[in-house]
Motif scaffolding. Structure first.
Motif, PDB file in Angstrom:
ATOM      1  N   ALA A 227       8.800  -9.673 -40.540  1.00 40.61           N
ATOM      2  CA  ALA A 227       9.892  -9.093 -40.058  1.00 40.61           C
ATOM      3  C   ALA A 227      11.165 -10.220 -40.367  1.00 40.61           C
ATOM      4  N   ASP A 228      11.147 -10.986 -41.163  1.00 40.45           N
ATOM      5  CA  ASP A 228      12.180 -11.883 -41.431  1.00 40.45           C
ATOM      6  C   ASP A 228      13.224 -11.370 -42.192  1.00 40.45           C
ATOM      7  N   ARG A 255      10.731  -9.831 -49.895  1.00 36.56           N
ATOM      8  CA  ARG A 255      11.985  -9.505 -49.689  1.00 36.56           C
ATOM      9  C   ARG A 255      12.981 -10.525 -49.656  1.00 36.56           C
ATOM     10  N   ARG A 256      14.095 -10.187 -50.201  1.00 35.09           N
ATOM     11  CA  ARG A 256      15.130 -11.068 -50.593  1.00 35.09           C
ATOM     12  C   ARG A 256      15.840 -11.679 -49.382  1.00 35.09           C
ATOM     13  N   LEU A 257      15.882 -12.949 -48.947  1.00 27.43           N
ATOM     14  CA  LEU A 257      16.444 -13.634 -47.486  1.00 27.43           C
ATOM     15  C   LEU A 257      17.675 -14.413 -47.955  1.00 27.43           C
ATOM     16  N   PRO A 278      15.101 -11.304 -36.229  1.00 19.22           N
ATOM     17  CA  PRO A 278      16.079 -10.822 -35.221  1.00 19.22           C
ATOM     18  C   PRO A 278      15.232  -9.738 -34.258  1.00 19.22           C
ATOM     19  N   GLY A 279      14.262  -9.171 -34.958  1.00 18.29           N
ATOM     20  CA  GLY A 279      13.348  -7.992 -34.126  1.00 18.29           C
ATOM     21  C   GLY A 279      12.295  -8.775 -33.211  1.00 18.29           C
ATOM     22  N   THR A 297      11.111  -4.428 -36.908  1.00 17.09           N
ATOM     23  CA  THR A 297      10.455  -4.745 -35.635  1.00 17.09           C
ATOM     24  C   THR A 297       8.862  -4.158 -36.475  1.00 17.09           C
ATOM     25  N   VAL A 298       8.300  -5.266 -36.615  1.00 13.53           N
ATOM     26  CA  VAL A 298       6.791  -5.133 -37.261  1.00 13.53           C
ATOM     27  C   VAL A 298       5.710  -5.046 -36.003  1.00 13.53           C
ATOM     28  N   ILE A 299       5.974  -5.354 -34.723  1.00 11.20           N
ATOM     29  CA  ILE A 299       5.080  -5.078 -33.601  1.00 11.20           C
ATOM     30  C   ILE A 299       5.432  -3.924 -32.725  1.00 11.20           C
TER      31      ILE A 299
END
Length: 847
Positions: A227-228, A255-257, A278-279, A297-299
Motif C-alpha cells: 500500500a506504499d 507502482r511509481r512512488l 498512508p492507509g 488500504t490492503v488490509i
C-alpha cells in the motif's frame, strides 16, 4: 450502656450493613437542589462501567472522593456526590454476545432491535453490581439520583450535543486512519489499545530508482508495502538530498512512488529512508495528507488482505502475507539486511487481536476550536491539576490534539442521529419526514457521552434545579490514563455547552500496583479484590490502608497498611468503650483544662484537627490517615488515657475525656466512617449531638486551647519515660515491678507523677544507693537498689553475648581469608558473607 458492656471487640461484618442502612434511610446523601454551586459542594464520580465490579483502583478513588465529600458535608455545605454508570458500549456488547454464543445464537441472528432488548435485560440483571459494592465501601453517593448514560434524559443531551457540533461544522464524516479492531469489527479508542512488547524482524529492502540506483528502506511490516504511495527522507539528510523529487519503483507491485522530503523522518532510524503507507500508519497518514498522497488500504476490516493487495495476496492473513512478501523480495534479490527488533505493537484490550491502523469512513470531531478555551482554562488557573506536573502533560497533548473518531461499529450505545437518502444527508434530533431515509447504523464512542457527565447527569439540556445548584462541580478525582480521553473532553464540553469549567481542581491519584511492583491484573494473577480485603479486615481498615498507601507516585499495595487500619478501628472502639463505661450520668463533654496532661491533650487535639483537615484539603490523604493513627494510638490512648486512669472519678476528667472522644470521632469520620458512626451511637443519651455523626459538624480547631508549655512539659515527660523503659528492657528488668528511684532533674514538678505511673517507678527524695543512672532531659533518673534489679546477671548476659559474637566474627574472618572460598564461590555469596561480618562487628560495638 449494657450493650457496650457485652461488646468486647469491634465487629465490622455486623456493624457495617446496619450503619449503611441508617445512612441510606436518612436521606442525607440526597440533598435538595438549593443554593448555588459556590455555596454547595459536588463531585461527579468517574462513572464505572455497567459491566464492572469494584477493583482496587475504584476502591482507592472512591475512598478519596468519599473522604472529600464527608468532610464538606460535615463543614455544613449542601453536598452531592453525583452517581451513575456508563453503558460501556464495547464491553457490554461483548458480554452479551458471549452469552448469546453460549445459547447457540448471535446478534446477527437476533437483529438489532432484539439484540438491544437483550442488552437491556442483561443490564437490569447485572448492572447494579458495582453500585452495591460501593455501598460496602461506605461511599456516601447520591444513590437516589443514580444516572445511566442511556437514560432517556441523558440520550437527549448526547444527541443535542452531536447535532449542535454537526451544525457548527465540528463533526464531519471522512476517510481517516483509526485504531481498527478486526475482532470487534469496529474502530476503538486509545484506551482500548494494549501495547505489548514484541520481537520482530526489521527488514532492509531495496526500492529501485527510476533511471538507476536504489534506496533502502527499513520496515518491520513488509506486508504493508503493497500500500506504499511514496518514499520519504529528511530534507536535512545530506545522504539523500539528490534523490528528492525523483521516483522509486515499488517492488512486487511496480507502482511509481514519488520521493518526498519530510522532517518527520528520523535520520538515525534504520537507513534514514521511510516507506510512506498512508492507509496503514497514523504518522504516514498525516504525511500523506500534507503531501496529497493516495491512501491505499490492503488490509480489510476482517484483518485479512483485501483485493487491493493483489490476487497473490488477497484473502491471506497478515502474517501469511508477510511471509509471501518476504519470499518474493528474496527471489528478486531486494532484501539487503535483517535484524531482530524489539518494539511495542498495539493489541485490542477487548478482543485480544492485533489492532490495525486502517483508513476508514467514520465520524470525526474537529478538536482545535474546542481545545483552545480548554487550554486557556488551565493556563489561567481556573482548572488546577494536583500534582501540578500533570498540567504540563495536559497542555502538551492539547496543543497537539488531532481529530477524534467518535463513531463505533456497534449496536449498543447512542445511535448517531444522521439519516441518508440517496445523496441527501440529514442530522437532527428526530427522524426526517418523508420516505426512504435510512439511519446511520453506527453508535457514538462511549467517551463522547462521558464527556458530558458533569452537566448531563444534572438534567441538562433542561434548566433543572440540580444543574443550578451543583454545576460546576468542585473536584474531579481520577487516574492519569484518562486525562486525555475524559478529563480534557469534559473541560472542552463544559466550556462549549455551559460556558463554565466543569470542575476547578483535578486530582490525579496514584496507581496501586501489586505487592511485587507489577500492575494489578486478573490475567497476570496479581489482582487483589477489595471486597476480599473488606471481608477480612473491614471497610474502615480497607479505606485507611488505601489512603495511607496513596501518594503522588505509583505505590505497591501494602497489606500492612490495611492491618494498621484494622488496629486503628479496634483501638478506637476499645478506648471509647473504656471511656464510656466510666463516664457518669449527666456528664457533658467539655474541655476542662485542669492538670498539665489535660491541657496537653486539648492542645494536641487542636493541632490534630487542623492537620487532618488541611491534609485532606491538600489531597495529602496519606498524611491525614497516618496523622490520625498517631494521634489516636500514641497521644490519646498510650499517653492521655494512661495518665488519667488514677483520676477517672473526677467529673472534670470525665468531661474532658468525653469532649476529646466526640471531637476525635468527628475528626476521624471522613476516613473511617463505620467505626466512628457506631461509637457515636453509643455516646451517653444525655449528650447533645446530631443523630448521625455523618451529619455532625466537623470540629474546628480552637486556638484558645493551644498550650505550648503543656506540650513541651509532657513531651519532656515522655522522653524520660522512654529512657527508663529502654533501660529496663536493655538490662532485662520485667515491665511489671515498680522500681524505687529518685528523680535528679529540674522542671518535673507537675509531671513527675506521670513519669512514675508510666515508667513503673516508686519515686522518693533519697531512698538509698543508686545502682544505675538513666539520663533524661534536664538531669537523670537514679534507680535504687532493689530485688527487681540484678545488674550482675545483666553483665553476665552481656559477656556471654560478646563471647558468642566474637566467635562468629572469627569464623567469618577465617572464611573470607580463605582464597579458595573467595575465588570459587559466586560473587553474591561472598558479598553476603562480607555483609554478615560487618553486621556482627556492628552488634559487638553496640554491646
Amino acid at each position: 450502656m449494657s450493650d457496650l458492656e457485652s461488646r468486647t471487640r469491634f465487629e465490622p461484618a455486623e456493624v457495617e450493613p446496619r450503619i449503611t442502612k441508617r445512612w441510606l434511610e436518612s436521606g442525607l446523601f440526597s440533598p435538595e437542589p438549593e443554593g448555588t454551586p459556590d455555596e454547595n459542594y459536588s463531585i461527579a464520580i468517574p462513572p464505572p462501567n455497567v459491566t464492572g465490579a469494584l477493583h482496587m483502583g475504584h476502591a482507592l478513588n472512591s475512598t478519596i472522593q468519599d473522604t472529600l465529600i464527608r468532610l464538606a458535608r460535615m463543614e455544613g455545605r449542601r453536598t452531592k456526590w453525583i452517581l451513575g454508570t456508563d453503558h460501556a458500549g464495547i464491553a457490554t456488547q461483548k458480554q452479551v454476545e458471549t452469552l448469546l454464543g453460549r445459547e447457540g445464537t448471535s446478534r446477527q441472528e437476533l437483529g438489532r432491535e432484539a439484540f438491544v432488548e437483550r442488552v437491556w435485560e442483561w443490564r437490569e440483571q447485572y448492572g447494579s453490581t458495582i453500585i452495591e459494592q460501593l455501598k460496602r465501601l461506605g461511599a456516601s453517593c447520591d444513590y437516589d439520583g443514580e444516572r445511566f448514560t442511556l437514560d432517556e434524559g441523558y440520550v437527549e443531551a448526547v444527541l443535542k450535543v452531536f447535532v449542535a457540533l454537526y451544525d457548527k461544522g465540528l463533526i464531519y464524516r471522512d476517510n481517516r486512519i483509526v485504531n481498527w479492531d478486526p475482532g470487534l469489527r469496529s474502530a476503538i479508542s486509545d484506551l482500548e489499545v494494549d501495547p505489548r512488547e514484541v520481537t520482530d524482524t526489521l527488514y532492509s529492502i531495496a526500492y529501485p530508482l527510476e533511471g538507476g540506483g536504489e534506496l533502502v528502506v527499513a520496515t518491520v511490516r513488509p506486508e504493508t508495502m503493497l500500500a506504499d504511495t511514496a518514499v520519504a527522507v529528511n530534507p536535512a539528510d545530506e545522504r539523500y538530498r539528490d534523490v528528492i523529487g525523483r521516483t522509486a519503483i515499488l517492488p512486487i507491485v511496480g507502482r511509481r512512488l514519488p520521493i518526498i522530503a519530510d522532517e518527520y523522518v528520523k535520520t538515525d532510524f534504520g537507513t534514514g529512508v521511510l516507506k510512506i503507507t498512508p492507509g496503514h500508519d497514523p504518522n504516514d497518514f498525516e504525511i500523506g495528507r500534507a503531501h496529497g498522497l493516495d491512501e491505499i488500504t490492503v488490509i480489510g476490516e476482517n484483518g485479512r488482505m483485501n483485493e487491493e493487495a493483489g490476487e497473490d495476496f488477497a484473502g491471506l492473513t497478515v502474517m501469511e502475507a508477510r511471509d509471501r512478501v518476504v519470499s518474493r523480495l528474496e527471489a528478486e534479490g531486494l532484501i539487503r539486511a535483517r535484524e531482530e527488533y524489539v518494539h511495542e505493537v498495539p493489541f485490542s484490550h477487548r478482543s485480544g487481536e492485533r489492532v490495525e491502523p486502517l483508513v476508514s469512513l467514520q465520524w470525526f470531531m474537529r478538536m482545535e476550536p474546542l481545545a483552545a478555551p480548554a487550554i486557556e482554562a488551565v493556563r489561567d488557573g481556573r482548572v488546577r491539576f494536583v500534582p501540578e506536573r500533570w498540567e504540563r502533560v495536559y497542555l502538551q497533548w492539547m496543543s497537539e490534539i488531532r481529530p477524534w473518531c467518535v463513531s463505533r461499529q456497534l449496536w449498543w450505545g447512542h445511535q448517531i442521529p444522521v439519516w441518508y437518502r440517496d445523496d441527501e444527508v440529514y442530522c437532527g434530533l428526530q427522524e426526517p419526514p418523508g420516505e426512504g431515509w435510512e439511519r446511520d447504523p453506527d453508535v457514538l464512542d462511549t467517551w463522547f457521552s462521558s464527556a458530558l457527565w458533569p452537566f448531563a447527569t444534572l438534567g441538562w439540556p433542561q434548566d433543572t434545579p440540580q444543574l443550578r445548584a451543583f454545576y460546576p462541580t468542585d473536584v474531579l478525582s481520577t487516574a492519569r490514563d484518562i486525562i486525555f480521553l475524559w478529563v480534557a473532553r469534559m473541560i472542552m464540553m463544559g466550556l462549549e455547552f455551559r460556558e463554565e469549567i466543569p470542575f476547578s481542581r483535578v486530582y490525579i491519584h496514584s496507581v496501586i500496583q501489586a505487592p511485587d511492583g507489577r500492575r494489578m491484573s486478573k490475567s497476570l494473577g496479581t489482582g487483589i479484590d477489595p471486597l476480599d480485603v473488606i471481608d477480612a479486615h473491614g471497610a474502615d481498615a480497607t479505606r485507611f490502608g488505601l489512603l495511607a498507601m496513596s501518594s503522588t507516585q505509583d505505590v505497591r499495595y501494602s497489606a500492612e497498611k490495611v492491618e494498621q487500619g484494622q488496629r486503628l478501628a479496634n483501638k478506637l472502639f476499645n478506648a471509647s468503650r473504656f471511656m464510656l463505661l466510666r463516664v457518669g450520668d449527666g456528664v457533658e463533654p467539655a474541655p476542662v483544662a485542669g492538670a498539665v496532661e489535660d491541657r496537653w491533650i486539648l492542645s494536641r487535639l487542636q493541632r490534630a484537627k487542623r492537620a487532618t483537615r488541611e491534609a485532606i484539603e491538600a489531597f495529602e490523604f496519606h498524611r491525614a490517615a497516618l496523622g490520625l493513627y498517631e494521634f489516636v494510638f500514641d497521644e490519646l490512648c498510650d499517653r492521655y488515657i494512661e495518665l488519667v486512669k488514677p483520676r477517672l472519678d473526677d467529673d472534670d476528667v470525665q468531661a474532658t475525656l468525653l469532649h476529646v472522644l466526640t471531637e476525635t470521632l468527628a475528626m476521624a469520620h471522613p476516613i473511617i466512617p463505620f467505626v466512628t458512626e457506631e461509637i457515636w451511637a453509643l455516646l451517653p443519651a444525655g449528650v447533645q449531638r446530631p443523630d448521625l455523626l455523618a451529619a455532625a459538624p466537623y470540629p474546628a480547631a480552637d486556638d484558645a486551647l493551644l498550650d505550648p508549655e503543656a506540650e513541651e512539659a509532657v513531651e519532656r515527660q515522655f522522653e524520660a519515660v522512654q529512657a527508663v523503659r529502654g533501660w529496663r528492657q536493655a538490662v532485662g528488668v520485667p515491665p511489671g515491678p515498680r522500681l524505687p528511684a529518685r528523680l535528679d532533674a529540674a522542671g518535673y514538678d507537675d509531671i513527675a507523677a506521670g513519669i512514675a505511673l508510666l515508667a513503673r517507678l516508686e519515686l522518693s527524695a533519697d531512698g538509698g544507693e543508686a545502682v544505675a543512672t538513666i539520663p533524661v532531659p534536664g538531669g537523670a533518673v537514679a534507680v535504687l537498689r532493689s530485688d527487681a534489679v540484678d545488674l550482675e546477671a545483666h553483665s553476665r548476659r552481656l559477656a556471654e553475648q560478646r563471647t558468642e559474637l566474637q566467635a562468629e566474627i572469627r569464623r567469618a574472618e577465617g572464611k573470607l581469608a580463605n582464597q579458595g572460598f573467595v575465588g570459587k564461590a559466586p560473587a553474591a555469596v561472598v558479598q553476603a558473607e562480607r555483609d554478615k561480618l560487618e553486621r556482627l562487628r556492628q552488634e559487638l560495638a553496640e554491646l
